[in-house]
Design a protein around this motif. Structure first.
Motif, PDB file in Angstrom:
ATOM      1  N   ASN A   1      26.069   8.542 -48.755  1.00  0.00           N
ATOM      2  CA  ASN A   1      26.589   7.503 -47.853  1.00  0.00           C
ATOM      3  C   ASN A   1      25.626   6.336 -47.699  1.00  0.00           C
ATOM      4  OD1 ASN A   1      28.849   8.942 -47.414  1.00  0.00           O
ATOM      5  ND2 ASN A   1      28.484   9.369 -45.247  1.00  0.00           N
TER       6      ASN A   1
ATOM      7  N   VAL B   1      27.253   2.713 -48.465  1.00  0.00           N
ATOM      8  CA  VAL B   1      27.425   1.633 -47.481  1.00  0.00           C
ATOM      9  C   VAL B   1      26.844   0.319 -47.995  1.00  0.00           C
ATOM     10  CG1 VAL B   1      27.586   2.973 -45.372  1.00  0.00           C
ATOM     11  CG2 VAL B   1      25.340   2.297 -46.199  1.00  0.00           C
ATOM     12  N   GLU B   2      25.952   0.399 -48.952  1.00  0.00           N
ATOM     13  CA  GLU B   2      25.421  -0.851 -49.506  1.00  0.00           C
ATOM     14  C   GLU B   2      26.340  -1.426 -50.578  1.00  0.00           C
ATOM     15  OE1 GLU B   2      21.334  -1.374 -50.060  1.00  0.00           O
ATOM     16  OE2 GLU B   2      20.746   0.383 -48.883  1.00  0.00           O
TER      17      GLU B   2
ATOM     18  N   GLU C   1      33.019   2.484 -43.582  1.00  0.00           N
ATOM     19  CA  GLU C   1      33.024   1.169 -42.940  1.00  0.00           C
ATOM     20  C   GLU C   1      32.413   1.253 -41.548  1.00  0.00           C
ATOM     21  OE1 GLU C   1      33.943  -1.698 -44.181  1.00  0.00           O
ATOM     22  OE2 GLU C   1      35.253  -1.254 -45.882  1.00  0.00           O
TER      23      GLU C   1
ATOM     24  N   GLN D   1      30.158   3.384 -40.533  1.00  0.00           N
ATOM     25  CA  GLN D   1      28.705   3.491 -40.703  1.00  0.00           C
ATOM     26  C   GLN D   1      28.087   2.130 -40.977  1.00  0.00           C
ATOM     27  OE1 GLN D   1      26.593   6.021 -43.345  1.00  0.00           O
ATOM     28  NE2 GLN D   1      27.481   7.876 -42.544  1.00  0.00           N
ATOM     29  N   LYS D   2      28.797   1.353 -41.780  1.00  0.00           N
ATOM     30  CA  LYS D   2      28.288   0.039 -42.143  1.00  0.00           C
ATOM     31  C   LYS D   2      28.207  -0.849 -40.899  1.00  0.00           C
ATOM     32  CE  LYS D   2      29.332  -3.677 -45.337  1.00  0.00           C
ATOM     33  NZ  LYS D   2      30.434  -4.248 -46.112  1.00  0.00           N
ATOM     34  N   GLU D   3      29.236  -0.777 -40.034  1.00  0.00           N
ATOM     35  CA  GLU D   3      29.230  -1.551 -38.795  1.00  0.00           C
ATOM     36  C   GLU D   3      28.041  -1.174 -37.921  1.00  0.00           C
ATOM     37  OE1 GLU D   3      31.076  -4.210 -37.755  1.00  0.00           O
ATOM     38  OE2 GLU D   3      31.571  -4.044 -39.890  1.00  0.00           O
TER      39      GLU D   3
ATOM     40  N   LYS E   1      25.248   0.015 -38.837  1.00  0.00           N
ATOM     41  CA  LYS E   1      24.029  -0.500 -39.468  1.00  0.00           C
ATOM     42  C   LYS E   1      23.800  -1.966 -39.112  1.00  0.00           C
ATOM     43  CE  LYS E   1      22.468   0.372 -44.054  1.00  0.00           C
ATOM     44  NZ  LYS E   1      21.538   1.477 -44.238  1.00  0.00           N
ATOM     45  N   LYS E   2      24.924  -2.706 -39.024  1.00  0.00           N
ATOM     46  CA  LYS E   2      24.821  -4.135 -38.732  1.00  0.00           C
ATOM     47  C   LYS E   2      24.211  -4.387 -37.364  1.00  0.00           C
ATOM     48  CE  LYS E   2      28.555  -6.431 -41.204  1.00  0.00           C
ATOM     49  NZ  LYS E   2      29.952  -6.786 -40.952  1.00  0.00           N
TER      50      LYS E   2
END
Lengths: 361, 599
Positions: free
Chosen positions: A354, A358-359, B568, B570-572, B574-575
């Protein structure tokens, strides 16, 4: 273009504590209504394509009473399966009785995936499941007797309190059986499950990671090749159906909560049985643009240990995979590797995939 | 309205003693609001005020009341009840001739009851003591009456018994206001002197100033001048709040209302200034206020650096009616461009942070609060330091002095032990202990303000089961053995995490911060050491372990959209993290020095 089909049977005679798939207690009245509606859905959507892989999952498809099971298989016999097509059904160990096995072989099913999970009685109790080693071994003999040798077992690990010795014990028992394939997943605590409601505490992630690598090493030694994040097989016995997913190829999903991927649309069916009975089949449709399709390709392709074929990728999308987002950076960091025309996540980073994905999305 | 029939009063109380409910009841009794408009805490117009159950900004409302056939105009001015907002209280009191001192019938006299009473007396107000919540099962009005008589010197017959909730005693209270509070003095025909006691910015009308006319008369279309800034304007609108805004053609001596004059520049109107007329100007302005100085400072940074200018405008708007808020640009290596902001106290800081996020929709990172240190350097110069980053090098420092406060803590006598222990832990010096009555005491300590800024309130509450009340006043600077402590992530100093700490406490606090950060910062790709250091000396260390599991192993039966959604998400997440070097830090980490739980 090749095509695959997934069929969902949401009925269970026993509800597992961790399961958040679409399922409900077995009710004969509902089963009959469900099969009628399923037949309707297939009739409306299936366009008589030749099918490479057909997969019946659940729920517990094997818990259908014999006449219902036969009715299901009859409905599915209208689907045009290719000559060497893979035809899988999921079984619970306790359903491995001769008349059911005889029936599925009669309808040309050639692969059985059995939800064993563990043989440890303490952990079986946590899962609210039953599995008996002797009974299972006899069931596998029966499958062989009726010509089905492509057998897969589900192995679950990462129970709170599980020790390395207990896992090893399971691994020894699993590999002592005449099987060709093992799917392995850690126990994931999902909301809306009885484990979640009962405040189950998850295992330490470091130990879980140790377990994962222990499984890989053990199974490889026994001749099971890891071809995907969670899947192992003897040579030539990779699950063709699952590879359809990981290769970002098209498939139909029929039945409650089943997912389809057809012509740039990802569709998920309703998980409400009432809506399904009323013919309101679809819950959501995600229309994909080229960018989305590429993202899905990366997200799914990197699950395979072999990775993504660089040339095929370029041919398909007209873009060099190395020029995408952070891929070059990830290669420099060693979190992605390139070998023999493929780009892949090296084994030591598989359990951190993951972080890499995510990158990319 | 005849000048003789005007009464201007406010309500003062310790927090939670029922001030705002009493105000609501008075509004209902005078039929300022109909049954249909009823909504709890009418005068608290900010969402934040209603939610927290506190009054932050003061509000004024004009009420009509009849007594013995005579009609009176009562101007009620609400006041905040928290220690941080003493300044606001003094502002509203300057616009009044009387005050209702509300005391809870169960809790009795508390720290801020006294503090507010002294403020009211400084302003020469007539005080009407009110014992509120007499309907509660644990009410003990007799005991509280005795406290008011014995410790505050009231006469028994002055005291009004009331229950704002049940509407008991409200009429009697209003009658007492009419009888006991003086009508406003001043000359309606004299030169105009109007005190600005509050103001806010309205996007359509410009600045709306709340005023009290002390002398003279103000009419629509008058030409006016701000006496302190010299700015001149034409009056556009005059009005009163009933509590709805009601336009009037003039405001005369004793009236409380508002004025707009198309004032766009917020610097032109200072709260505390006097408005006079250009035609017939007054010679001298009204006394105004002693300006409150901010005591607590912290860095506020927009998470998205593009919001810097927006944040600057937001702070300017908040500053308009909150003169105690200060801010100046600050740059941090870790956090980029932001502001060093000054506050009256911790609650004030919290409220500004929340208003920035809610009203102005700016996500911010706050650094841990600091006080102002007075640093004497070896070269003989002195320096005021409001941020650890500005602390000079150790070798250049001769002496560091820090602000102290005198704390008054009201508490049942059984908690004397825990309070003393807490104050000692906080480097306090014992001053005095008074018995208020047989069961309650007033303990006084001198404590460094920086210790109060940490977790004093929380500790005070937890060690007394919430029974303690607390008030403080600054008493000047004292020398202390203070050092700057840095926090290093992966070997790099993170400037926004530095703090100034007493040398004797440095080791403990360093250990705690490092541990808090370890819990707050998610596992990273590599093992990351967290260290606390004084100068080059490492005094505490912990490690964030390398992450070993972050995977979606399950197949989900071909439902790969679901996998993508999880990714997505997880990505949020991270932001929302701040990238410092190659370490990702969540917002809360920058305040981690604040929580000092020993567990």
């Amino acid at each position: 273009m090749s095509m695959s089909i997934y069929i969902h049977i949401p009925f269970c005679t026993n509800i597992c504590s961790y399961c958040n798939f679409s399922k409900m207690f077995y009710k004969q009245k509902w089963v009959e209504q469900y099969l009628t509606k399923l037949e309707e859905e297939i009739f409306n959507k299936y366009k008589n394509e030749k099918i490479n892989t057909l997969y019946i999952g659940g729920g517990t498809p094997s818990c259908l009473e014999l006449p219902s099971l036969e009715k299901l298989l009859k409905i599915l016999s209208n689907i045009k399966l290719q000559d060497k097509g893979e035809y899988t059904i999921e079984f619970n160990p306790e359903d491995l009785v001769e008349e059911k096995i005889k029936l599925i072989s009669k309808y040309n099913i050639n692969r059985v995936s059995i939800g064993v999970q563990t043989f440890n009685s303490r952990h079986l109790k946590t899962l609210n499941r039953k599995t008996d080693y002797e009974f299972l071994a006899k069931g596998i003999e029966l499958l062989n007797k009726y010509g089905i040798d492509n057998i897969s077992l589900d192995l679950m690990y990462g129970f709170n309190g599980q020790t390395k010795d207990e896992l090893k014990d399971d691994l020894i028992k699993f590999t002592s059986l005449k099987i060709k394939h093992i799917s392995t997943y850690s126990l994931i605590l999902e909301s809306n499950t009885s484990l979640f409601i009962n405040d189950y505490k998850e295992i330490d992630p470091d130990l879980e990671s140790d377990f994962y690598f222990m499984i890989i090493n053990f199974l490889e030694e026994k001749g099971f090749n890891q071809y995907e994040l969670s899947n192992f097989s003897k040579k030539g016995y990779e699950s063709k159906h699952n590879l359809v997913y990981w290769n970002n190829e098209n498939y139909y999903g029929f039945g409650l909560s089943a997912a389809s991927y057809i012509e740039d649309e990802r569709i998920v069916n309703t998980s409400s049985i009432n809506s399904y009975f009323e013919g309101k089949t679809v819950r959501e449709v995600e229309k994909l643009n080229r960018d989305d399709i590429i993202k899905y390709h990366l997200m799914l392709g990197f699950r395979k240990t072999k990775g993504i074929n660089i040339n095929e990728f370029e041919k398909k999308y007209n873009i060099n995979i190395l020029s995408i987002n952070n891929i070059e950076k990830l290669v420099e960091e060693g979190r992605l590797k390139i070998s023999e025309g493929y780009i892949y996540i090296p084994r030591e980073y598989l359990y951190l995939s993951n972080d890499i994905l995510v990158e990319l999305i | 309205m005849k000048q003789n029939n005007i009464r201007n009063f406010s309500i003062i109380a310790h927090i939670d003693h029922g001030k705002s409910t009493l105000a609501d009841r008075i509004l209902e009794h005078t039929e300022a609001i109909t049954e249909r408009e009823k909504q709890d805490q009418l005068l608290d117009s900010m969402d934040l005020e209603r939610e927290r159950g506190i009054t932050i900004k003061l509000n004024a409302v004009a009420l009509k009341y009849k007594k013995d056939g005579e009609e009176y105009l009562l101007n009620l001015i609400d006041t905040p009840g928290h220690v941080d907002f003493t300044y606001e209280v003094s502002r509203s009191l300057a616009a009044c001739e009387g005050a209702l001192l509300v005391v809870d019938a169960a809790q009795g006299v508390e720290a801020q009851t006294l503090a507010n009473l002294y403020l009211a007396l400084e302003n020469n107000l007539k005080i009407i003591p009110v014992i509120n919540k007499i309907d509660l099962p644990n009410a003990d009005p007799e005991r509280v009456k005795k406290e008011l008589i014995d410790t505050l010197g009231f006469e028994e017959d002055e005291i009004v018994l009331a229950s704002a909730k049940e509407g008991i005693g409200i009429k009697e209270l209003l009658d007492t206001v009419v009888d006991k509070v003086d009508p406003p003095k001043g000359d309606a025909n004299g030169e105009l002197q109007a005190l600005v006691f509050d103001s806010f910015f309205d996007p359509y009308r410009g600045i709306v100033a709340s005023i009290r006319i002390v002398n003279g008369t103000l009419k629509s279309n008058d030409k006016i001048k701000m006496m302190a800034t010299g700015a001149a304007y034409d009056v556009v609108e005059l009005g009163i709040k009933t509590p709805k805004e009601l336009k009037v053609s003039s405001l005369s001596v004793g009236d409380v209302g508002y004025v707009t004059a198309s004032i766009k520049d917020i610097k032109d109107v200072k709260v505390g200034d006097t408005i006079t007329s250009i035609a017939k100007p007054a010679n001298t302005p009204l006394p105004g206020y002693r300006p409150m100085k901010p005591m607590v400072f912290c860095g506020l940074y927009p998470i998205e650096s593009s919001k810097y200018n927006e944040m600057k405008e937001a702070l300017e708007k908040l500053n308009l009616n909150d003169a105690a808020l200060t801010f100046e640009p600050e740059t941090s290596k870790a956090l980029g461009f932001g502001f060093r902001c000054g506050f009256l106290g911790l609650l004030h800081m919290d409220i500004i942070k929340e208003r920035l996020e809610r009203e102005f929709k700016i996500d911010i990172i706050a650094t841990s609060p600091s006080v102002i240190y007075d640093v004497l350097k070896t070269d003989g110069t002195t320096l005021l330091v409001d941020s650890p980053a500005k602390m000079p090098d150790r070798v250049a420092i001769k002496e560091v002095r820090e602000p102290y406060i005198k704390a008054s803590i009201f508490v049942p006598s059984e908690y004397i032990g825990p309070i003393m222990e807490l104050c000692q832990q906080k480097r306090g010096t014992y001053i005095n202990l008074d018995y208020i009555d047989q069961i309650r005491v007033n303990i006084q300590y001198e404590i460094p303000l920086s210790e109060v800024v940490y977790d004093f309130f929380d500790k005070l509450k937890s060690s007394t089961k919430g029974y303690a009340s607390f008030d403080y006043e600054p008493i000047g600077y004292k020398e202390s053995d203070l050092v700057k402590m840095d926090i290093l992530l992966n070997g790099e100093v993170v400037d926004a995490l530095s703090i100034i700490v007493h040398r004797d406490f440095a080791y403990e606090r360093g250990k705690q911060i490092v541990e808090n950060l370890r819990k707050l910062i998610p596992r990273q790709q590599f093992e990351v050491p967290i260290q606390a250091s004084i100068g080059a000396k490492i005094i505490a260390r912990s490690d964030i372990k390398a992450i070993r599991k972050n995977v979606l192993a399950k197949c989900y039966g071909g439902d790969v959209s679901r996998k993508r959604k999880l990714l997505e998400k997880q990505k949020e997440g991270k932001k929302k993290m701040k990238q410092i070097g190659n370490v990702e830090i969540p917002q809360e980490a920058f305040l981690s020095v604040l929580s000092m739980d020993e567990d």
